[in-house]
Design a protein around this motif. Structure first.
Motif, PDB file in Angstrom:
ATOM      1  N   THR A  76       0.965  -1.172   0.072  1.00 65.45           N
ATOM      2  CA  THR A  76       0.036  -0.063  -0.003  1.00 65.45           C
ATOM      3  C   THR A  76       0.928   1.317  -0.054  1.00 65.45           C
ATOM      4  OG1 THR A  76      -1.852  -1.330   0.972  1.00 65.45           O
ATOM      5  CG2 THR A  76      -1.698   1.378   1.149  1.00 65.45           C
ATOM      6  N   ARG A  77       2.035   1.225   0.706  1.00 67.44           N
ATOM      7  CA  ARG A  77       2.889   2.527   0.841  1.00 67.44           C
ATOM      8  C   ARG A  77       3.473   2.661  -0.516  1.00 67.44           C
ATOM      9  NH1 ARG A  77       4.030   0.078   5.811  1.00 67.44           N
ATOM     10  NH2 ARG A  77       5.749  -1.066   5.071  1.00 67.44           N
ATOM     11  N   VAL A  78       3.951   1.625  -1.267  1.00 64.86           N
ATOM     12  CA  VAL A  78       4.228   1.920  -2.783  1.00 64.86           C
ATOM     13  C   VAL A  78       3.343   2.164  -3.746  1.00 64.86           C
ATOM     14  CG1 VAL A  78       5.377   0.628  -4.380  1.00 64.86           C
ATOM     15  CG2 VAL A  78       5.928   0.128  -2.252  1.00 64.86           C
ATOM     16  N   VAL A  79       2.305   1.829  -3.641  1.00 62.43           N
ATOM     17  CA  VAL A  79       1.110   2.116  -4.746  1.00 62.43           C
ATOM     18  C   VAL A  79       0.118   3.461  -4.242  1.00 62.43           C
ATOM     19  CG1 VAL A  79       1.008  -0.202  -5.391  1.00 62.43           C
ATOM     20  CG2 VAL A  79      -0.767   0.574  -3.932  1.00 62.43           C
ATOM     21  N   THR A  80       0.654   4.126  -3.387  1.00 60.66           N
ATOM     22  CA  THR A  80       0.097   5.352  -2.855  1.00 60.66           C
ATOM     23  C   THR A  80      -0.143   6.363  -3.884  1.00 60.66           C
ATOM     24  OG1 THR A  80       0.422   4.940  -0.519  1.00 60.66           O
ATOM     25  CG2 THR A  80      -0.178   7.129  -1.137  1.00 60.66           C
ATOM     26  N   GLY A  81      -1.253   6.918  -4.388  1.00 55.54           N
ATOM     27  CA  GLY A  81      -1.277   7.826  -5.266  1.00 55.54           C
ATOM     28  C   GLY A  81      -1.677   6.988  -6.600  1.00 55.54           C
ATOM     29  N   ARG A  82      -1.991   5.861  -6.629  1.00 55.91           N
ATOM     30  CA  ARG A  82      -2.487   5.084  -7.721  1.00 55.91           C
ATOM     31  C   ARG A  82      -3.903   4.650  -7.466  1.00 55.91           C
ATOM     32  NH1 ARG A  82       1.669   4.552 -12.026  1.00 55.91           N
ATOM     33  NH2 ARG A  82       3.427   5.422 -11.068  1.00 55.91           N
TER      34      ARG A  82
END
Length: 162
Positions: A76-82
């Motif tokens: 979730t931290r990596v895909v934030t903003g998607r």
């Protein structure tokens, strides 16, 4: 464009295939870094398509396991903003709650995508995964599409009979 150029695979197709291969073989320690690298590709749609395939594959493996929580938080931290990828992870979390008989809210299921509603209505391919008739009742009455409602009704009938 000459005929040789028209037969060449587009560059984004080759990158997509390469990303899928890398994501399939990545170790747990390097997974989030690779997901981040893929999402850095200039073709946003292609990158998200590769990552969602990976998320679906990994989530399908991990949802019943205790490792799910840590994995989902890291990804979730990596895909934030998607938004699409964030929503897919949220929906996997809802699916997990339903399947493991953890607390969930019917309004969240009814607001979910067709993908999740159909997955829940079919029992996700595991006869014991969605033994809660409440899920099927919710979808049989309020599923977004006729297909989802009919699938939920058929699944409910099989569970009652079986």
């Amino acid at each position: 464009m000459n005929t040789e150029d028209s037969r060449r695979e587009p560059a984004e197709h080759a990158r997509f295939a390469a990303y899928l291969a890398e994501l399939e073989q990545v170790g747990e320690a390097d997974e989030t870094a690779l997901v981040g690298r893929v999402l850095g590709d200039p073709d946003r749609v292609m990158a998200e398509a590769a990552v969602v395939r990976h998320l679906d594959r990994r989530a399908a493996q991990l949802w019943p396991e205790p490792a799910w929580e840590e994995w989902a938080a890291a990804v979730t931290r990596v895909v934030t903003g998607r938004p699409f990828l964030v929503r897919r992870l949220e929906e996997w979390s809802l699916f997990r709650a339903i399947a493991l008989r953890l607390p969930w809210r019917p309004e969240d299921l009814l607001a979910s995508s067709d993908w999740l509603q159909l997955k829940a209505a079919t029992g996700a391919g595991r006869p014991d995964a969605l033994g809660v008739l409440d899920v099927l009742d919710v979808l049989a009455e309020g599923g977004r599409t006729k297909r989802i409602r009919n699938t939920a009704r058929a699944s409910r009938a099989r569970r009652i009979e079986g």
